[in-house]
Design a protein around this motif. Structure first.
Motif, mmCIF file in Angstrom:
data_model
loop_
_atom_site.group_PDB
_atom_site.id
_atom_site.type_symbol
_atom_site.label_atom_id
_atom_site.label_comp_id
_atom_site.label_asym_id
_atom_site.label_seq_id
_atom_site.Cartn_x
_atom_site.Cartn_y
_atom_site.Cartn_z
ATOM 1 N N ASP A 273 13.808 11.036 5.607
ATOM 2 C CA ASP A 273 13.627 10.370 4.776
ATOM 3 C C ASP A 273 12.248 10.358 4.307
ATOM 4 N N ASP A 274 11.705 10.182 3.364
ATOM 5 C CA ASP A 274 10.446 9.948 3.278
ATOM 6 C C ASP A 274 9.595 9.388 4.643
ATOM 7 N N THR B 52 16.419 0.596 5.187
ATOM 8 C CA THR B 52 16.552 1.847 4.044
ATOM 9 C C THR B 52 17.383 2.458 5.272
ATOM 10 N N ARG C 9 13.080 10.181 -2.044
ATOM 11 C CA ARG C 9 12.400 11.078 -1.560
ATOM 12 C C ARG C 9 12.457 11.421 -0.387
ATOM 13 N N ALA D 294 8.985 2.111 7.145
ATOM 14 C CA ALA D 294 8.901 1.247 6.936
ATOM 15 C C ALA D 294 9.750 -0.038 8.338
ATOM 16 N N THR D 295 10.453 -0.818 7.336
ATOM 17 C CA THR D 295 10.695 -2.229 8.470
ATOM 18 C C THR D 295 12.100 -1.338 8.918
ATOM 19 N N GLY D 296 12.403 -0.465 8.068
ATOM 20 C CA GLY D 296 13.922 0.740 9.288
ATOM 21 C C GLY D 296 15.023 0.088 8.307
ATOM 22 N N LEU E 87 0.746 -1.020 0.115
ATOM 23 C CA LEU E 87 -0.018 0.123 -0.152
ATOM 24 C C LEU E 87 1.235 1.233 -0.233
ATOM 25 N N LYS F 25 2.503 4.389 0.114
ATOM 26 C CA LYS F 25 1.953 6.245 0.624
ATOM 27 C C LYS F 25 2.764 7.413 -0.254
HETATM 28 P P1 AMP Z 1 12.055 0.410 5.154
HETATM 29 O O1 AMP Z 1 13.573 0.243 4.279
HETATM 30 O O2 AMP Z 1 11.300 -0.794 4.865
HETATM 31 O O3 AMP Z 1 11.869 1.328 6.364
HETATM 32 O O4 AMP Z 1 11.539 1.287 3.698
HETATM 33 C C1 AMP Z 1 11.579 2.977 3.605
HETATM 34 C C2 AMP Z 1 11.952 3.090 2.328
HETATM 35 O O5 AMP Z 1 11.142 2.353 0.931
HETATM 36 C C3 AMP Z 1 11.955 5.007 2.362
HETATM 37 O O6 AMP Z 1 12.492 5.711 1.611
HETATM 38 C C4 AMP Z 1 10.029 5.019 1.229
HETATM 39 O O7 AMP Z 1 10.255 5.182 0.387
HETATM 40 C C5 AMP Z 1 10.406 3.365 1.116
HETATM 41 N N1 AMP Z 1 8.745 2.632 1.089
HETATM 42 C C6 AMP Z 1 9.228 1.256 1.882
HETATM 43 N N2 AMP Z 1 7.374 0.977 1.779
HETATM 44 C C7 AMP Z 1 6.539 2.194 0.867
HETATM 45 C C8 AMP Z 1 5.340 2.242 0.784
HETATM 46 N N3 AMP Z 1 3.884 2.147 1.443
HETATM 47 N N4 AMP Z 1 5.291 3.438 0.633
HETATM 48 C C9 AMP Z 1 5.674 4.625 0.087
HETATM 49 N N5 AMP Z 1 6.888 4.698 0.137
HETATM 50 C C10 AMP Z 1 7.538 2.778 0.553
#
Ligand code: AMP
Length: 170
Positions: free
Chosen positions: A118-119, A126, A58, A122-124, A19, A21
Protein backbone atom coordinates in the motif's frame (compact mmCIF):
# COMPACT_ATOMS: atom_id res chain seq x y z
CA UNK A 1 17.72 12.03 -4.62
CA UNK A 2 15.63 12.75 -1.50
CA UNK A 3 12.28 11.10 -2.10
CA UNK A 4 10.67 12.99 0.80
CA UNK A 5 10.99 16.14 -1.32
CA UNK A 6 8.41 14.61 -3.68
CA UNK A 7 5.73 14.04 -1.00
CA UNK A 8 3.36 17.01 -0.74
CA UNK A 9 1.50 17.67 2.51
CA UNK A 10 -2.10 18.86 2.24
CA UNK A 11 -3.61 20.01 5.57
CA UNK A 12 -7.24 19.14 6.38
CA UNK A 13 -7.75 16.69 3.50
CA UNK A 14 -9.98 14.74 3.14
CA UNK A 15 -11.26 16.15 6.44
CA UNK A 16 -10.19 18.58 9.12
CA UNK A 17 -7.23 17.50 11.23
CA UNK A 18 -5.72 15.10 8.64
CA UNK A 19 -2.37 16.03 7.13
CA UNK A 20 -2.68 14.21 3.81
CA UNK A 21 0.55 12.88 2.25
CA UNK A 22 0.08 13.41 -1.47
CA UNK A 23 2.32 11.11 -3.53
CA UNK A 24 1.34 12.55 -6.93
CA UNK A 25 4.51 14.73 -7.22
CA UNK A 26 6.58 11.55 -6.76
CA UNK A 27 4.54 9.66 -9.38
CA UNK A 28 5.00 12.61 -11.74
CA UNK A 29 8.80 12.56 -11.55
CA UNK A 30 10.16 9.64 -13.55
CA UNK A 31 13.40 9.32 -11.54
CA UNK A 32 11.76 9.61 -8.12
CA UNK A 33 9.02 7.14 -9.10
CA UNK A 34 11.61 4.68 -10.39
CA UNK A 35 13.77 5.03 -7.27
CA UNK A 36 10.79 4.39 -4.99
CA UNK A 37 9.74 1.26 -6.93
CA UNK A 38 13.37 0.05 -7.08
CA UNK A 39 13.81 0.43 -3.30
CA UNK A 40 10.64 -1.57 -2.60
CA UNK A 41 11.60 -4.24 -5.15
CA UNK A 42 15.18 -4.46 -3.85
CA UNK A 43 14.02 -5.06 -0.30
CA UNK A 44 11.63 -7.88 -1.20
CA UNK A 45 13.58 -9.39 -4.11
CA UNK A 46 15.45 -11.76 -1.76
CA UNK A 47 12.21 -13.27 -0.46
CA UNK A 48 10.31 -16.11 -2.17
CA UNK A 49 6.66 -15.38 -2.92
CA UNK A 50 3.88 -15.97 -5.45
CA UNK A 51 1.75 -12.82 -5.60
CA UNK A 52 1.69 -9.14 -4.82
CA UNK A 53 -1.60 -7.93 -3.34
CA UNK A 54 -2.29 -4.18 -3.61
CA UNK A 55 -4.88 -2.22 -1.63
CA UNK A 56 -7.24 0.09 -3.56
CA UNK A 57 -6.58 2.77 -4.58
CA UNK A 58 -3.00 3.89 -4.14
CA UNK A 59 -1.69 0.37 -3.63
CA UNK A 60 -2.72 -0.09 -7.28
CA UNK A 61 -0.21 2.58 -8.31
CA UNK A 62 2.74 0.67 -6.84
CA UNK A 63 1.83 -3.02 -6.57
CA UNK A 64 1.28 -3.89 -10.25
CA UNK A 65 4.57 -2.25 -11.29
CA UNK A 66 6.42 -4.26 -8.65
CA UNK A 67 4.59 -7.42 -9.77
CA UNK A 68 5.73 -6.80 -13.36
CA UNK A 69 9.29 -6.06 -12.23
CA UNK A 70 9.50 -9.15 -9.97
CA UNK A 71 7.61 -11.53 -12.30
CA UNK A 72 4.69 -12.11 -9.93
CA UNK A 73 0.94 -12.09 -10.35
CA UNK A 74 -1.11 -9.19 -8.94
CA UNK A 75 -4.15 -9.48 -6.64
CA UNK A 76 -6.44 -6.46 -6.17
CA UNK A 77 -7.86 -5.87 -2.68
CA UNK A 78 -10.79 -3.55 -3.28
CA UNK A 79 -13.38 -1.33 -1.69
CA UNK A 80 -16.86 -2.88 -1.30
CA UNK A 81 -18.96 -3.65 -4.36
CA UNK A 82 -16.17 -3.44 -6.96
CA UNK A 83 -15.15 -7.07 -7.39
CA UNK A 84 -17.47 -9.11 -9.68
CA UNK A 85 -16.88 -12.73 -8.60
CA UNK A 86 -17.32 -14.60 -5.29
CA UNK A 87 -15.44 -12.73 -2.57
CA UNK A 88 -14.57 -12.48 1.08
CA UNK A 89 -14.59 -9.28 3.11
CA UNK A 90 -12.96 -7.82 6.20
CA UNK A 91 -14.03 -4.75 8.14
CA UNK A 92 -11.93 -2.49 10.31
CA UNK A 93 -12.45 0.46 12.61
CA UNK A 94 -11.77 4.02 11.56
CA UNK A 95 -11.77 7.08 13.80
CA UNK A 96 -15.45 7.44 12.87
CA UNK A 97 -17.26 4.29 11.73
CA UNK A 98 -15.87 1.31 9.84
CA UNK A 99 -14.40 0.47 6.43
CA UNK A 100 -14.51 -2.77 4.49
CA UNK A 101 -12.10 -4.38 2.02
CA UNK A 102 -12.86 -7.27 -0.33
CA UNK A 103 -10.86 -9.89 -2.18
CA UNK A 104 -11.86 -12.59 -4.67
CA UNK A 105 -12.27 -15.97 -3.00
CA UNK A 106 -10.12 -17.63 -5.69
CA UNK A 107 -7.41 -14.91 -5.70
CA UNK A 108 -4.96 -17.25 -4.00
CA UNK A 109 -4.80 -20.81 -2.67
CA UNK A 110 -3.84 -22.21 0.76
CA UNK A 111 -0.07 -22.06 1.16
CA UNK A 112 0.50 -19.32 -1.45
CA UNK A 113 2.94 -16.64 -0.37
CA UNK A 114 1.76 -13.06 -0.76
CA UNK A 115 3.52 -9.68 -0.49
CA UNK A 116 1.09 -6.90 0.53
CA UNK A 117 1.62 -3.36 -0.80
CA UNK A 118 0.00 0.00 0.00
CA UNK A 119 1.14 3.61 -0.27
CA UNK A 120 1.06 4.56 3.39
CA UNK A 121 1.04 3.01 6.86
CA UNK A 122 -0.84 5.12 9.42
CA UNK A 123 -2.63 3.27 12.26
CA UNK A 124 -2.28 -0.08 10.49
CA UNK A 125 -6.01 -0.92 10.38
CA UNK A 126 -6.17 -1.06 6.59
CA UNK A 127 -3.14 -3.32 6.27
CA UNK A 128 -4.40 -5.57 9.09
CA UNK A 129 -7.76 -6.02 7.31
CA UNK A 130 -5.90 -6.94 4.10
CA UNK A 131 -3.77 -9.43 6.08
CA UNK A 132 -6.98 -10.94 7.50
CA UNK A 133 -8.33 -11.43 3.95
CA UNK A 134 -5.16 -13.13 2.69
CA UNK A 135 -4.86 -15.32 5.78
CA UNK A 136 -8.61 -16.04 5.58
CA UNK A 137 -7.78 -17.89 2.35
CA UNK A 138 -5.01 -19.71 4.24
CA UNK A 139 -2.31 -17.98 2.22
CA UNK A 140 0.78 -16.58 3.93
CA UNK A 141 1.73 -12.90 4.17
CA UNK A 142 5.51 -12.90 3.66
CA UNK A 143 5.93 -9.13 3.89
CA UNK A 144 4.18 -5.76 3.85
CA UNK A 145 5.64 -2.83 1.93
CA UNK A 146 4.76 0.87 2.00
CA UNK A 147 6.10 4.00 0.39
CA UNK A 148 5.50 6.05 3.55
CA UNK A 149 5.20 5.15 7.23
CA UNK A 150 3.76 7.67 9.70
CA UNK A 151 5.93 6.48 12.56
CA UNK A 152 4.12 8.36 15.36
CA UNK A 153 0.89 6.43 14.66
CA UNK A 154 2.67 3.17 15.53
CA UNK A 155 0.90 1.11 12.85
CA UNK A 156 3.92 -1.17 12.79
CA UNK A 157 3.02 -2.39 16.30
CA UNK A 158 -0.29 -3.67 14.92
CA UNK A 159 1.62 -5.64 12.32
CA UNK A 160 4.03 -7.33 14.72
CA UNK A 161 5.43 -10.59 13.43
CA UNK A 162 5.36 -9.45 9.79
CA UNK A 163 8.30 -8.21 7.73
CA UNK A 164 7.25 -4.56 7.36
CA UNK A 165 9.31 -2.27 5.11
CA UNK A 166 8.71 1.40 4.33
CA UNK A 167 10.76 3.53 1.93
CA UNK A 168 10.14 6.76 3.86
CA UNK A 169 9.54 7.24 7.59
CA UNK A 170 7.85 10.53 8.48
P1 AMP B 1 -4.38 3.17 8.37
O1 AMP B 1 -5.40 2.12 8.20
O2 AMP B 1 -4.68 4.12 9.50
O3 AMP B 1 -2.97 2.61 8.46
O4 AMP B 1 -4.43 4.10 7.07
C1 AMP B 1 -3.77 3.73 5.89
C2 AMP B 1 -4.63 3.93 4.67
O5 AMP B 1 -5.27 5.22 4.69
C3 AMP B 1 -3.77 3.89 3.43
O6 AMP B 1 -4.50 3.20 2.41
C4 AMP B 1 -3.54 5.35 3.06
O7 AMP B 1 -3.65 5.54 1.67
C5 AMP B 1 -4.63 6.12 3.81
N1 AMP B 1 -4.09 7.20 4.65
C6 AMP B 1 -4.18 7.27 6.00
N2 AMP B 1 -3.63 8.41 6.48
C7 AMP B 1 -3.17 9.07 5.40
C8 AMP B 1 -2.47 10.32 5.22
N3 AMP B 1 -2.14 11.10 6.25
N4 AMP B 1 -2.14 10.69 3.95
C9 AMP B 1 -2.45 9.91 2.91
N5 AMP B 1 -3.11 8.73 3.01
C10 AMP B 1 -3.47 8.31 4.23
Amino acid sequence: MKLEDFIREIPDFPKEGILFKDITPLLQDSLAFKQAIDELCDYFSQVEFDYIAGIEARGFLLGPIMAYELDKGFIPIRKPGKLPAAKISASYELEYGTNTLEMHRDACQPGDKVLLIDDLLATGGTAQAAVDLIEGLEAEVIGIGFLIELVDLKGREDLKGYDVYSVLQE
